[in-house]
Design an enzyme around this catalytic site. Structure first.
Site, short mmCIF file in Angstrom:
data_model
loop_
_atom_site.label_atom_id
_atom_site.label_comp_id
_atom_site.label_asym_id
_atom_site.label_seq_id
_atom_site.Cartn_x
_atom_site.Cartn_y
_atom_site.Cartn_z
N ASP A 1 49.06 35.54 32.91
CA ASP A 1 48.42 36.46 33.64
C ASP A 1 49.53 37.59 33.97
OD1 ASP A 1 46.40 37.76 35.40
OD2 ASP A 1 45.42 35.94 35.80
N ASP B 1 45.87 42.01 34.65
CA ASP B 1 45.26 42.17 36.11
C ASP B 1 44.91 43.47 36.20
OD1 ASP B 1 44.19 40.56 38.25
OD2 ASP B 1 45.53 42.03 39.38
N GLU C 1 41.90 43.26 32.01
CA GLU C 1 40.59 43.06 33.05
C GLU C 1 40.34 44.38 33.65
OE1 GLU C 1 39.62 40.96 37.27
OE2 GLU C 1 41.35 42.38 37.14
N HIS D 1 37.96 33.09 38.27
CA HIS D 1 38.37 32.48 39.86
C HIS D 1 38.04 33.72 40.89
CE1 HIS D 1 41.19 35.56 38.43
NE2 HIS D 1 41.53 35.80 39.50
N ASP D 2 37.37 34.76 40.59
CA ASP D 2 36.92 35.86 41.50
C ASP D 2 35.48 35.60 41.63
OD1 ASP D 2 39.48 36.85 41.72
OD2 ASP D 2 39.02 38.17 40.16
O1 TEU Z 1 40.76 41.21 40.63
C1 TEU Z 1 40.58 42.32 40.67
C2 TEU Z 1 39.35 42.86 41.52
O2 TEU Z 1 39.45 44.06 41.67
C3 TEU Z 1 39.10 41.92 42.54
O3 TEU Z 1 39.68 41.49 43.54
C4 TEU Z 1 37.46 41.94 42.78
O4 TEU Z 1 37.23 43.15 43.15
C5 TEU Z 1 37.08 41.02 43.87
O5 TEU Z 1 37.10 39.78 43.30
C6 TEU Z 1 35.67 41.46 44.15
O6 TEU Z 1 35.28 40.81 45.17
C7 TEU Z 1 42.08 40.72 40.14
C8 TEU Z 1 42.36 39.26 40.24
O7 TEU Z 1 41.37 38.82 39.40
C9 TEU Z 1 42.06 38.94 41.57
O8 TEU Z 1 42.04 37.64 41.78
C10 TEU Z 1 43.18 39.49 42.31
O9 TEU Z 1 42.76 39.35 43.85
C11 TEU Z 1 43.00 41.10 42.35
O10 TEU Z 1 43.03 41.32 40.98
C12 TEU Z 1 44.54 41.62 42.90
O11 TEU Z 1 45.45 41.16 42.03
#
Ligand code: TEU
Length: 547
Positions: free
Chosen positions: A101, A203, A245, A319-320
């Protein structure tokens, strides 16, 4: 015709490991790299081709590793660089690549660069971050707010400036307009690539070209220039995969990232199909009832947009996101069948499928009754905001349980025993009590378990070029209950049909689908024919190869 010139990542199934929650080898309650190594045989049996490893770098873990304090070291709770090298080697012997990542939109506020940046305007590292003088009223330069709540600008007395942090104050944004910073990042990427990794998941990649002065953050003016430069300096000439992403990318802009001649990325993770289910005002905290037609429209648009150029990623979970069987299927009576249905429908479209840990056994959302059970900093930030708006605690908890990121982050359920077999200690976040029933051991002991379907799908993809390369054609786009499409390559033709409802239904099959053949995968009994009047069981799904 066999097409063996395809890149490996088009024939492979990806699997995301969230290290903190996957497998704990030393009893400290936190998953680690030796734990992942101990499960490589399990992953190999599942038939996956590569692991996307969520961040394992040294980090204060405010955002579970998406806040990196040292890009060239491993977090001690996860292990050491030696453990990491062993993971790469051990995975390779099983034909599994390790995809790192890459979190380079921001660092942790505990990164050495940021500490130096805050100490003096003269330090070279100061220019690695985005600083602005106060606005005319002495306050922040503008009123941008951060994704995880609160303002995006933060004052640092020692340098008399505000720094920009789009996610949280603990995650200061890097200044990609600085060529020295970009060179540092490319150097670091090459350092990892030289260790033998199989690529990067990047990311929030669409934020890298931002211009804070004109408030163009997503897909900003410099984005593609930087991605092309990054490609030239790191990825070019290496047999690796790159996935960017982006919450902003659309079918219209996707070819700019992954078009054949762009020299940027191999594919993007897009979220249009996720966002279509969110409320216009309250977003994910108040999801709309599932609407299959809307859902299909988005996925089919993406299939069409990248028909001849570019490449899709296929996923419903990470994971989000909340657990897919809880959102798009039925996590009660039809859990097993609907989990398989989602896998069949997603994995047989054109693109590279990604499985999120636990999805392959149909893990569900967790129910937390108290605020202190949550661990996610997004929940923390959100809670502060909602309370300020006068929201009732129970409404807040309902939204958090439905859509919170911790749903995906509770420990992997290996067994029905204590702590789901994840740890011998106290897990950093509670296990889902339903591990007594839903766990890897039980699922694998059952020939009709969910993971058996995932194994079948990964095997089909490796063997059948039509699944990788075949032309995709949607069928009955307006049907509110049936998800159907065909794939075709060199005279070989498949149909995929699924009933996205808890009722038995009769599908008036369009003529083009009627026919006989071989059943490739099914979740409610084998099928060797598609009749004009097709009776489908609740959540039934199957794929048929026509004779
Ligand atoms: O996620 C991108 C992101 O925009 C998310 O935070 C999203 O907005 C959120 O999950 C919606 O509720 C990436 C990663 O996947 C995430 O785990 C990180 O927290 C984020 O970037 C910051 O690095």
């Amino acid at each position: 015709m066999q097409r063996d010139d395809l890149p490996w990542w088009k024939k492979a199934t990806g699997y995301q490991v969230y290290p903190r929650s996957f497998c704990d080898s030393d009893g400290d309650g936190i998953g680690d790299i030796p734990g992942i190594i101990s499960k490589l045989d399990y992953l190999a049996e599942l038939g996956i081709g590569f692991i996307w490893l969520s961040p394992v770098y040294r980090s204060p873990m405010r955002d579970n590793g998406y806040d990196i304090a040292d890009y060239r070291d491993i977090a001690p709770e996860f292990g050491t660089l030696d453990d990491f090298d062993r993971l790469v080697t051990e995975a390779r012997t099983r034909d599994i690549g390790i995809v790192m990542d890459l979190v380079v939109n921001h660092t942790s506020n505990e990164h050495d660069w940021f500490k130096k940046a805050c100490a003096s305007r003269e330090a070279p590292e100061h220019a690695f971050y985005i600083w602005r003088d106060p606005g005319p009223d002495g306050g922040p330069p503008n009123d941008r707010t951060a994704i995880f709540g609160g303002p995006a600008w933060h004052w640092v007395e020692a340098v008399g400036q505000y720094y920009f942090a789009y996610f949280s104050a603990h995650q200061p944004d890097l200044d990609w307009q600085n060529p020295d910073l970009r060179a540092e990042i490319y150097d670091m990427m090459n350092w990892w690539l030289d260790r033998g990794i199989a690529g990067f998941r990047m990311d929030v990649v669409s934020l890298l070209g931002k211009d804070v002065d004109t408030d163009r953050l997503e897909e900003g003016p410099y984005l593609h220039e930087y991605l092309q430069e990054m490609h030239r300096q790191t990825l070019a000439g290496r047999d690796v995969v790159s996935v960017g992403e982006s919450w902003a990318v659309t079918p219209r802009t996707a070819p700019l990232y992954c078009g054949r001649d762009r020299g940027e990325l191999d594919m993007v993770f897009q979220f249009n199909h996720v966002g279509q289910g969110w409320d216009e005002t309250f977003g994910k905290w108040k999801p709309k009832p599932f609407d299959l037609v809307r859902f299909k429209r988005v996925l089919f648009d993406w299939q069409r947009a990248l028909t001849d150029d570019g490449w899709n990623s296929l996923f419903l979970s990470n994971h989000d996101l909340p657990r897919q069987v809880s959102v798009y299927g039925d996590d009660g009576r039809w859990r097993v069948r609907s989990a398989k249905m989602l896998a069949i429908v997603m994995h047989l479209m054109k693109g590279t499928p990604f499985v999120y840990q636990g999805e392959e056994i149909g893990m569900t959302n967790v129910v937390f009754e108290r605020l202190d059970q949550f661990r996610d900093l997004e929940i923390e930030g959100r809670y502060a905001e909602m309370m300020a708006q006068g929201l009732a605690m129970e409404d807040f908890l309902a939204g958090a349980n439905l859509s919170g990121r911790d749903n995906a982050r509770v420990p992997m359920q290996w067994t029905g025993g204590p702590q789901a077999g994840f740890t011998t200690g106290t897990p950093w976040i509670e296990v889902n009590p339903n591990h007594a029933e839903i766990n890897v051991a039980a699922d694998r002991a059952d020939p009709d378990g969910v993971s058996a379907t995932y194994r079948t799908l990964a095997g089909l993809r490796r063997r059948m070029p039509v699944i990788v390369q075949g032309h995709f054609a949607p069928v009955t786009e307006d049907d509110p209950r049936v998800f159907a499409y065909t794939r075709e390559l060199d005279g070989e033709r498949l149909a995929v049909i699924a009933n996205f409802s808890a009722e038995a239904i009769v599908f008036q099959t369009p003529d083009e689908l009627v026919g006989e053949g071989e059943c490739l995968v099914a979740n409610a009994g084998q099928r060797t024919a598609i009749e004009a009047r097709l009776e489908l069981a609740p959540y039934e799904a199957f794929a048929l190869r026509y004779r």
